[in-house]
Every structure is written in structure tokens, then in C-alpha cells.
Scaffold this motif. Structure first.
Motif, PDB file in Angstrom:
ATOM      1  N   ARG A 173      51.167   5.725 -25.972  1.00  0.00           N
ATOM      2  CA  ARG A 173      50.464   5.761 -24.691  1.00  0.00           C
ATOM      3  C   ARG A 173      49.201   6.580 -24.883  1.00  0.00           C
ATOM      4  O   ARG A 173      49.236   7.682 -25.421  1.00  0.00           O
ATOM      5  CB  ARG A 173      51.337   6.394 -23.622  1.00  0.00           C
ATOM      6  CG  ARG A 173      50.649   6.448 -22.294  1.00  0.00           C
ATOM      7  CD  ARG A 173      51.509   7.055 -21.231  1.00  0.00           C
ATOM      8  NE  ARG A 173      50.759   7.089 -19.989  1.00  0.00           N
ATOM      9  CZ  ARG A 173      51.266   7.404 -18.845  1.00  0.00           C
ATOM     10  NH1 ARG A 173      52.554   7.717 -18.766  1.00  0.00           N
ATOM     11  NH2 ARG A 173      50.527   7.418 -17.764  1.00  0.00           N
ATOM     12  N   MET A 174      48.090   6.012 -24.430  1.00  0.00           N
ATOM     13  CA  MET A 174      46.796   6.690 -24.510  1.00  0.00           C
ATOM     14  C   MET A 174      46.143   6.583 -23.145  1.00  0.00           C
ATOM     15  O   MET A 174      45.433   5.616 -22.873  1.00  0.00           O
ATOM     16  CB  MET A 174      45.930   6.046 -25.578  1.00  0.00           C
ATOM     17  CG  MET A 174      46.516   6.122 -26.954  1.00  0.00           C
ATOM     18  SD  MET A 174      45.467   5.192 -28.076  1.00  0.00           S
ATOM     19  CE  MET A 174      46.092   5.784 -29.609  1.00  0.00           C
ATOM     20  N   GLY A 175      46.391   7.565 -22.290  1.00  0.00           N
ATOM     21  CA  GLY A 175      45.879   7.483 -20.924  1.00  0.00           C
ATOM     22  C   GLY A 175      46.444   6.252 -20.253  1.00  0.00           C
ATOM     23  O   GLY A 175      47.658   6.055 -20.204  1.00  0.00           O
ATOM     24  N   GLN A 176      45.574   5.387 -19.757  1.00  0.00           N
ATOM     25  CA  GLN A 176      45.989   4.157 -19.084  1.00  0.00           C
ATOM     26  C   GLN A 176      46.275   3.000 -20.045  1.00  0.00           C
ATOM     27  O   GLN A 176      46.644   1.919 -19.621  1.00  0.00           O
ATOM     28  CB  GLN A 176      44.898   3.725 -18.091  1.00  0.00           C
ATOM     29  CG  GLN A 176      44.745   4.645 -16.909  1.00  0.00           C
ATOM     30  CD  GLN A 176      45.965   4.595 -16.019  1.00  0.00           C
ATOM     31  OE1 GLN A 176      46.496   3.524 -15.711  1.00  0.00           O
ATOM     32  NE2 GLN A 176      46.439   5.751 -15.608  1.00  0.00           N
ATOM     33  N   VAL A 202      37.630   1.299 -17.338  1.00  0.00           N
ATOM     34  CA  VAL A 202      39.022   1.727 -17.185  1.00  0.00           C
ATOM     35  C   VAL A 202      39.075   3.249 -17.113  1.00  0.00           C
ATOM     36  O   VAL A 202      38.512   3.924 -17.980  1.00  0.00           O
ATOM     37  CB  VAL A 202      39.886   1.223 -18.372  1.00  0.00           C
ATOM     38  CG1 VAL A 202      41.303   1.768 -18.286  1.00  0.00           C
ATOM     39  CG2 VAL A 202      39.892  -0.294 -18.419  1.00  0.00           C
ATOM     40  N   PRO A 203      39.735   3.803 -16.077  1.00  0.00           N
ATOM     41  CA  PRO A 203      39.894   5.259 -16.030  1.00  0.00           C
ATOM     42  C   PRO A 203      40.603   5.751 -17.295  1.00  0.00           C
ATOM     43  O   PRO A 203      41.482   5.071 -17.828  1.00  0.00           O
ATOM     44  CB  PRO A 203      40.777   5.493 -14.797  1.00  0.00           C
ATOM     45  CG  PRO A 203      40.604   4.270 -13.965  1.00  0.00           C
ATOM     46  CD  PRO A 203      40.344   3.145 -14.922  1.00  0.00           C
ATOM     47  N   ASP A 204      40.220   6.902 -17.792  1.00  0.00           N
ATOM     48  CA  ASP A 204      40.786   7.485 -19.015  1.00  0.00           C
ATOM     49  C   ASP A 204      40.479   6.657 -20.256  1.00  0.00           C
ATOM     50  O   ASP A 204      41.200   6.739 -21.246  1.00  0.00           O
ATOM     51  CB  ASP A 204      42.312   7.656 -18.917  1.00  0.00           C
ATOM     52  CG  ASP A 204      42.727   8.700 -17.915  1.00  0.00           C
ATOM     53  OD1 ASP A 204      41.925   9.613 -17.642  1.00  0.00           O
ATOM     54  OD2 ASP A 204      43.857   8.607 -17.424  1.00  0.00           O
ATOM     55  N   ALA A 205      39.416   5.846 -20.233  1.00  0.00           N
ATOM     56  CA  ALA A 205      39.069   5.040 -21.416  1.00  0.00           C
ATOM     57  C   ALA A 205      38.839   5.938 -22.629  1.00  0.00           C
ATOM     58  O   ALA A 205      39.127   5.538 -23.760  1.00  0.00           O
ATOM     59  CB  ALA A 205      37.848   4.179 -21.139  1.00  0.00           C
ATOM     60  N   VAL A 223      46.609  -3.235 -31.003  1.00  0.00           N
ATOM     61  CA  VAL A 223      45.936  -3.611 -29.766  1.00  0.00           C
ATOM     62  C   VAL A 223      46.225  -2.592 -28.671  1.00  0.00           C
ATOM     63  O   VAL A 223      47.372  -2.217 -28.446  1.00  0.00           O
ATOM     64  CB  VAL A 223      46.320  -5.044 -29.335  1.00  0.00           C
ATOM     65  CG1 VAL A 223      47.816  -5.197 -29.133  1.00  0.00           C
ATOM     66  CG2 VAL A 223      45.568  -5.468 -28.090  1.00  0.00           C
ATOM     67  N   GLY A 224      45.150  -2.147 -28.019  1.00  0.00           N
ATOM     68  CA  GLY A 224      45.268  -1.291 -26.845  1.00  0.00           C
ATOM     69  C   GLY A 224      45.268  -2.182 -25.614  1.00  0.00           C
ATOM     70  O   GLY A 224      44.273  -2.853 -25.332  1.00  0.00           O
ATOM     71  N   ILE A 225      46.379  -2.204 -24.907  1.00  0.00           N
ATOM     72  CA  ILE A 225      46.507  -3.034 -23.712  1.00  0.00           C
ATOM     73  C   ILE A 225      45.970  -2.239 -22.525  1.00  0.00           C
ATOM     74  O   ILE A 225      46.410  -1.114 -22.279  1.00  0.00           O
ATOM     75  CB  ILE A 225      47.973  -3.440 -23.460  1.00  0.00           C
ATOM     76  CG1 ILE A 225      48.576  -4.131 -24.704  1.00  0.00           C
ATOM     77  CG2 ILE A 225      48.092  -4.313 -22.219  1.00  0.00           C
ATOM     78  CD1 ILE A 225      47.928  -5.430 -25.073  1.00  0.00           C
ATOM     79  N   ILE A 227      39.971   6.797 -32.565  1.00  0.00           N
ATOM     80  CA  ILE A 227      39.075   5.935 -33.333  1.00  0.00           C
ATOM     81  C   ILE A 227      38.506   6.658 -34.548  1.00  0.00           C
ATOM     82  O   ILE A 227      38.350   6.054 -35.607  1.00  0.00           O
ATOM     83  CB  ILE A 227      37.951   5.337 -32.449  1.00  0.00           C
ATOM     84  CG1 ILE A 227      37.192   4.243 -33.190  1.00  0.00           C
ATOM     85  CG2 ILE A 227      36.996   6.410 -31.967  1.00  0.00           C
ATOM     86  CD1 ILE A 227      37.940   2.975 -33.402  1.00  0.00           C
ATOM     87  N   GLY A 228      38.221   7.943 -34.416  1.00  0.00           N
ATOM     88  CA  GLY A 228      37.706   8.692 -35.566  1.00  0.00           C
ATOM     89  C   GLY A 228      38.696   8.726 -36.704  1.00  0.00           C
ATOM     90  O   GLY A 228      38.346   8.500 -37.867  1.00  0.00           O
TER      91      GLY A 228
END
Length: 180
Positions: free
Chosen positions: A168-171, A28-31, A138-140, A38-39
Motif C-alpha cells: 500500500r502506497m497512500g491511495q 490522485v491524492p497522496d500521489a 503496477v500501482g493501481i 521510484i528512486g
């Protein structure tokens, strides 16, 4: 202490493809934008639980150094009914059976920090069935898989889940639900 199921899912609700692979997730772009937190998340984690399939994917696709760098010495309970190889240097406990007694041990080990249910969905569902799951984060992803391992193969209705956060986190769209 909170018990959290923190994971990523395809738009159509799968956490792994039909071959139990996560390669689609890393394409996924911008993964990287989705994993920036996560840190911070891991700083709050004192104990980890994962199912055998998740553990097997990790040991097949990640090095022992990855485990050490990401999970450190946090104790991890791996739920399995078969013998699995241990990651060298990892603080592992291989268990089977009901989640309730294991959750008690995990809570003791976690102290004031949280318990992270890494996956899979069936294991998270067992914690939910026992009323031991407090949050689903959950990150969709902008991916559809058409099949595979479901996010949470349980019927949990809206009277038990409340939307707590949206980010929102990138994509990726990250949704946090609190369970009651």
C-alpha cells in the motif's frame, strides 16, 4: 537482470485516458506516496524501453531537465515507426521491429541491473509475447477512466503469472507479478 514493466493503472485497467493523457494520475491524492519508491526502483535500472506514444507524452509534458534528473544517462530505446525529436542530452536510441534483438542490446547495456519497460502496454505485451518480460509491477489508482490505453492488451493466464508482492502506497495498491 530482470525485465520489468513498472507502471500505474486506473482501477479499470488503463494506463492513459482516451486522449493519451496521464493528468488523471497526478490528480490522485497522496500521489507522492506512490512515487516514493521510484528512486530505489531506478537505482536498479540499467536500461529503459518505451513506446512512441509514451515518449511523445513525456517530451510534451516534461522538461529535458526532468529527463536528466530522473533517468540520468541510462540508455533508452524508443520503439517507433516515425521520426521523433530527441530530448537534448538524453541517451536515446530510436528503433523499430522485433523486441528480441533490441532486448539483447538492452541486456548488454544494463549489465547486472534491470531493464525497465516504461510503457505502453502494447510494448510490454510484445516483450511478454517473446517471453522476455519477467515482472509486471503496477500501482493501481483509485480512478476509473472508462477507456483509453489498456494496461497490458494481451491474454496472459494465471499459469504464467504469480503474485509476488502487495504494498500500500497512500491511495495506491502496488501489485508485483512474476511471469514464467
Amino acid at each position: 537482470m530482470t525485465t520489468q514493466y513498472y507502471t500505474a493503472s486506473s482501477l479499470d485497467g488503463y494506463i492513459a485516458d482516451p486522449e493519451n493523457s496521464l493528468s488523471w494520475l497526478f490528480a490522485v491524492p497522496d500521489a507522492d506516496a506512490a512515487t516514493d519508491d521510484i528512486g530505489t526502483f531506478l537505482d536498479g535500472v540499467g536500461a529503459i524501453a518505451m513506446g512512441a506514444t509514451t515518449y511523445e507524452w513525456m517530451t510534451a509534458n516534461e522538461s529535458p531537465a526532468y529527463w536528466r534528473d530522473n533517468y540520468g544517462d541510462r540508455p533508452c530505446w524508443v520503439f517507433t515507426h516515425r521520426e521523433l525529436p530527441a530530448v537534448p542530452g538524453a541517451n536515446l536510441r530510436f528503433v523499430s521491429g522485433d523486441v528480441e534483438p533490441v532486448h539483447e542490446l538492452m541486456a548488454e547495456a544494463a549489465g547486472e541491473r534491470n531493464i525497465w519497460i516504461v510503457g505502453g502496454g502494447e510494448l510490454a505485451g510484445r516483450f511478454a509475447d517473446a517471453d522476455l518480460l519477467d515482472e509486471v509491477i503496477v500501482g493501481i489508482t483509485p480512478v476509473t477512466l472508462g477507456g483509453g490505453a489498456p494496461l497490458l492488451p494481451r491474454r496472459i493466464l494465471a499459469d504464467r503469472m504469480r503474485l509476488a508482492e502487495v504494498a500500500r502506497m497512500g491511495q495506491f495498491a502496488q501489485l508485483t507479478y512474476r511471469l514464467s
